[in-house]
Design a protein around this motif. Sequence first.
Motif, mmCIF file in Angstrom:
data_model
loop_
_atom_site.group_PDB
_atom_site.id
_atom_site.type_symbol
_atom_site.label_atom_id
_atom_site.label_comp_id
_atom_site.label_asym_id
_atom_site.label_seq_id
_atom_site.Cartn_x
_atom_site.Cartn_y
_atom_site.Cartn_z
ATOM 1 N N ARG A 1 53.252 32.208 12.674
ATOM 2 C CA ARG A 1 53.987 33.094 13.585
ATOM 3 C C ARG A 1 55.158 33.771 12.892
ATOM 4 N NH1 ARG A 1 55.551 29.937 18.969
ATOM 5 N NH2 ARG A 1 56.602 28.647 17.422
ATOM 6 N N ARG A 2 55.820 33.007 12.017
ATOM 7 C CA ARG A 2 57.034 33.558 11.402
ATOM 8 C C ARG A 2 57.281 32.851 10.072
ATOM 9 N NH1 ARG A 2 59.904 32.488 15.200
ATOM 10 N NH2 ARG A 2 59.798 34.445 16.368
ATOM 11 N N LEU A 3 57.782 33.608 9.095
ATOM 12 C CA LEU A 3 58.177 33.069 7.804
ATOM 13 C C LEU A 3 59.617 33.442 7.513
ATOM 14 C CD1 LEU A 3 55.064 34.068 5.654
ATOM 15 C CD2 LEU A 3 55.604 31.788 6.466
ATOM 16 N N ALA B 1 62.237 17.338 3.544
ATOM 17 C CA ALA B 1 63.472 16.915 4.196
ATOM 18 C C ALA B 1 64.486 18.050 4.288
ATOM 19 C CB ALA B 1 64.074 15.726 3.445
ATOM 20 N N ASP B 2 64.517 18.934 3.279
ATOM 21 C CA ASP B 2 65.486 20.035 3.259
ATOM 22 C C ASP B 2 64.756 21.362 3.108
ATOM 23 O OD1 ASP B 2 67.658 21.709 3.062
ATOM 24 O OD2 ASP B 2 68.182 21.119 1.015
ATOM 25 N N PRO B 3 64.280 21.936 4.206
ATOM 26 C CA PRO B 3 63.511 23.173 4.116
ATOM 27 C C PRO B 3 64.329 24.383 3.692
ATOM 28 C CG PRO B 3 63.414 22.234 6.347
ATOM 29 C CD PRO B 3 64.356 21.410 5.556
ATOM 30 N N SER B 4 65.655 24.292 3.741
ATOM 31 C CA SER B 4 66.492 25.457 3.422
ATOM 32 C C SER B 4 66.355 25.894 1.965
ATOM 33 C CB SER B 4 67.963 25.165 3.734
ATOM 34 O OG SER B 4 68.452 24.120 2.917
ATOM 35 N N ALA B 5 65.769 25.047 1.125
ATOM 36 C CA ALA B 5 65.593 25.395 -0.292
ATOM 37 C C ALA B 5 64.270 26.100 -0.557
ATOM 38 C CB ALA B 5 65.696 24.136 -1.143
ATOM 39 N N PHE B 6 63.473 26.356 0.498
ATOM 40 C CA PHE B 6 62.122 26.883 0.321
ATOM 41 C C PHE B 6 61.870 28.059 1.261
ATOM 42 C CE2 PHE B 6 62.121 22.347 -0.571
ATOM 43 C CZ PHE B 6 61.440 22.258 -1.777
ATOM 44 N N GLY B 7 60.741 28.698 1.064
ATOM 45 C CA GLY B 7 60.189 29.530 2.116
ATOM 46 C C GLY B 7 59.681 28.610 3.213
ATOM 47 N N VAL B 8 59.918 28.974 4.469
ATOM 48 C CA VAL B 8 59.606 28.094 5.596
ATOM 49 C C VAL B 8 58.673 28.820 6.565
ATOM 50 C CG1 VAL B 8 60.566 26.817 7.561
ATOM 51 C CG2 VAL B 8 61.787 26.858 5.374
ATOM 52 N N ALA B 9 57.672 28.085 7.076
ATOM 53 C CA ALA B 9 56.696 28.670 7.987
ATOM 54 C C ALA B 9 56.792 28.040 9.368
ATOM 55 C CB ALA B 9 55.288 28.464 7.440
ATOM 56 N N GLU B 10 56.685 28.885 10.400
ATOM 57 C CA GLU B 10 56.526 28.434 11.779
ATOM 58 C C GLU B 10 55.096 28.742 12.197
ATOM 59 O OE1 GLU B 10 59.588 29.596 14.642
ATOM 60 O OE2 GLU B 10 60.753 30.340 12.942
ATOM 61 N N LEU B 11 54.414 27.733 12.750
ATOM 62 C CA LEU B 11 53.010 27.871 13.106
ATOM 63 C C LEU B 11 52.813 27.729 14.609
ATOM 64 C CD1 LEU B 11 51.460 25.484 10.401
ATOM 65 C CD2 LEU B 11 52.210 27.859 10.131
ATOM 66 N N ASP B 12 51.708 28.293 15.114
ATOM 67 C CA ASP B 12 51.338 28.006 16.497
ATOM 68 C C ASP B 12 50.441 26.778 16.516
ATOM 69 O OD1 ASP B 12 48.721 28.721 15.843
ATOM 70 O OD2 ASP B 12 48.828 30.680 16.820
ATOM 71 N N GLU B 13 49.966 26.421 17.692
ATOM 72 C CA GLU B 13 49.198 25.180 17.833
ATOM 73 C C GLU B 13 47.837 25.239 17.149
ATOM 74 O OE1 GLU B 13 48.532 27.902 21.313
ATOM 75 O OE2 GLU B 13 50.251 27.135 20.173
#
Length: 355
Positions: A153-155, A136-148
């Motif tokens: 793609r980005r961390l 619910a609150d990704p700002s407290a973690f390392g966050v990943a963006e994925l492709d399909e």
Amino acid sequence: MKALVLSGGSGTRLRPFSYSMPKQLIPIANKPVLEYVLDNAKTAGATDIGVIVGDGAAQIREVLGDGSRLGVRITYIAQSRPLGLAHCVRLARDFLGDDDFAMLLGDNILPGGVTEFAGEFAVRRPAAQIVVHKVADPSAFGVAELDENGRVRRLAEKPAQPRSDLALIGVYFFTSAIHEAVRAIPPSARGELEITDAIQWLVDHGAEVRASEHSGYWRDTGRVEDVLDCNRKLLEDLRHSVQGQVDEHSVLVGPVVIERGVRVVRSYVQGPAVIGAGSLLDHSYVGPNSSIGRDCVLRDTHLAHSIALDGATITEVRGVHGSLIGRYASVGPGKGGTAHHKLVVGDHSMIEVAA
């Protein structure tokens, strides 16, 4: 495959407990968190395990030994102060060699294990594979963006404005490619070598980095609330076992573990609950989702949804609920107060409450 388990953190969110014991040794269902992590590493195929240790090294060594009790071989690697997860990989370079390895945080609980993710890594063998979980609150973690296709793609590490709800949960798989990445990155703004920066370096240099999504139970045991919730979850699989003495006036209901040397006298235990070796329950009620450590004493006490660590004494107290009571702490009657008590009691403390 080897494993690297990180147990050097200071555990500021678990104070006062972490002042006197490493947070990774907090017991859940009467077993240290760190042992669950080592079990996960072992079932994933890693029996040669490096454990990063800090100030609590002596206590961790005392509990784990050389790992033979757990069916693994442990190499301890000292970290003088926490300088980031990528710094741990740097420290472990000689131990890891050029082998593939899993890296696990020593304070995370995944009851379902990591075998599935280890299998995915073995089949595809990308340069790096991370495990993510929707939060619910990704700002407290390392966050990943994925492709399909599940490629990273980005961390970003604890971003103020997250572009994804997929948080890294402290489970990573690497080939030796990660060593070049951790050598190349500079410290972050907070002065640490971030593993997210190292993985991003791999992405930026064309390496394959993939993600697996975990949809089951997972908790970072960094807060008292999470420790108690993990205790509840792990007790769900408890199997009834009585090795101690239970007198004819006592009642056990549901899955209850009574370890060797326990005496249960005129008491009622509602499972799931575990009572550690050498403890005494005398005219007491222990309710569900409770773990009582070794050599504890409960007299004329009602306790539920709580954890009492080794050597704790609780006398003439009713309504102990949702509490974590430290080693050799003493909780007893006092003057005034209410009939309901919520306690977070550090090691070797004494608290007086109304009966």
